[in-house]
Design an enzyme around this catalytic site. Sequence first.
Site, mmCIF file in Angstrom:
data_model
loop_
_atom_site.group_PDB
_atom_site.id
_atom_site.type_symbol
_atom_site.label_atom_id
_atom_site.label_comp_id
_atom_site.label_asym_id
_atom_site.label_seq_id
_atom_site.Cartn_x
_atom_site.Cartn_y
_atom_site.Cartn_z
ATOM 1 N N HIS A 158 42.787 41.148 29.035
ATOM 2 C CA HIS A 158 42.997 40.475 30.356
ATOM 3 C C HIS A 158 43.313 39.139 28.598
ATOM 4 O O HIS A 158 44.318 38.197 29.373
ATOM 5 C CB HIS A 158 41.929 40.615 31.170
ATOM 6 C CG HIS A 158 40.909 39.248 31.338
ATOM 7 N ND1 HIS A 158 39.664 39.322 30.711
ATOM 8 C CD2 HIS A 158 41.270 38.063 31.612
ATOM 9 C CE1 HIS A 158 39.649 38.143 30.652
ATOM 10 N NE2 HIS A 158 40.142 37.541 31.142
ATOM 11 N N SER A 188 34.397 35.056 31.518
ATOM 12 C CA SER A 188 33.967 36.548 30.370
ATOM 13 C C SER A 188 34.410 36.032 29.397
ATOM 14 O O SER A 188 34.175 36.155 28.285
ATOM 15 C CB SER A 188 34.774 37.627 31.495
ATOM 16 O OG SER A 188 35.418 37.828 31.722
ATOM 17 N N GLU A 189 35.988 35.335 29.847
ATOM 18 C CA GLU A 189 36.470 35.148 27.862
ATOM 19 C C GLU A 189 37.330 33.946 28.177
ATOM 20 O O GLU A 189 37.652 32.453 29.476
ATOM 21 C CB GLU A 189 37.782 35.519 27.814
ATOM 22 C CG GLU A 189 37.164 37.339 27.321
ATOM 23 C CD GLU A 189 36.658 38.058 27.529
ATOM 24 O OE1 GLU A 189 36.235 39.163 27.059
ATOM 25 O OE2 GLU A 189 37.299 38.787 28.674
ATOM 26 N N THR A 190 37.328 32.595 27.237
ATOM 27 C CA THR A 190 38.143 31.974 27.290
ATOM 28 C C THR A 190 38.666 31.602 25.688
ATOM 29 O O THR A 190 38.105 32.286 24.429
ATOM 30 C CB THR A 190 37.029 30.242 27.334
ATOM 31 O OG1 THR A 190 36.708 30.362 28.185
ATOM 32 C CG2 THR A 190 37.693 29.302 26.647
#
Length: 271
Positions: free
Chosen positions: A74, A43-45
């Site tokens: 997060h 979902s995120e990097t």
Amino acid sequence: MRFSQVDVFTDELTLGNPVAVVHDADGLTDEQMAAFARWTNLSETTFLLAPTDPVADYRLQIFTTYAELPFAGHPTLGSARAWLAAGGSPQHPGVLRQECGAGIVRVREDAGRLSFAAPPQVRSGPVDEADLAEVRGVLGVSPSDVVDAQWVDNGPGWVALLLTDADTVLAIEPGTFDRLTKVGVVGPHVAGADADLEVRAFFPPGEDPVTGSLNAGIAQWLIGTGRAPDSYVAAQGTRLGRRGRVHVDRVEDDIWIGGDTVLGVVGTVAL
């Protein structure tokens, strides 16, 4: 480059929300960062860089698989854990200052648990009836299921619905989103449950396991209106087989959004 993967809002690996973190990424272009974020398929990097503001300990760029975000919860906690584990030392012991698209975000460490101070919202206030009707239709909830609705956008674009109870939140089977693509729902658990609230976050292409930015906006809304106490625990990710726990505390003028973090992967990446 050093690479980490951290599971956030859990005390057990695989039960939270993972974030990929690339350290010392100053030599990368935005295009390279975006391409790697698409490749990780998380979902995120995030990418840790040298700060440009002298009050900050580090700078963070946050990418989804399709866009860069000014802030996300997060990834903030996971990146802070990775930075500390790699030997980072904050200017002010116990409080990290992260520079990102949303400005300077404070992250505190207390007994091993990290929390970020909820950033100001860029959009708040009531949801108009046309938008609310659209969201209700996508979620498949009736008007009687909805206690209230509010914009709680601190960057990603969240709109949130307070439902009657946690069971109604857990029963949702969403349809396809059209205009409003960042939708959160929250409902209270019965007394004696191991969490006070149940939260779910929907966005294309699916559901997010545990969402710091949404929980921050919900906390500002619910605590500010007296619907939630100054300290509570929210559960998220239940329908996805996760056990996310978000610890919320209001301290004077700040609302802190915290959780446990597990450093799951450490290595290098050839970028």
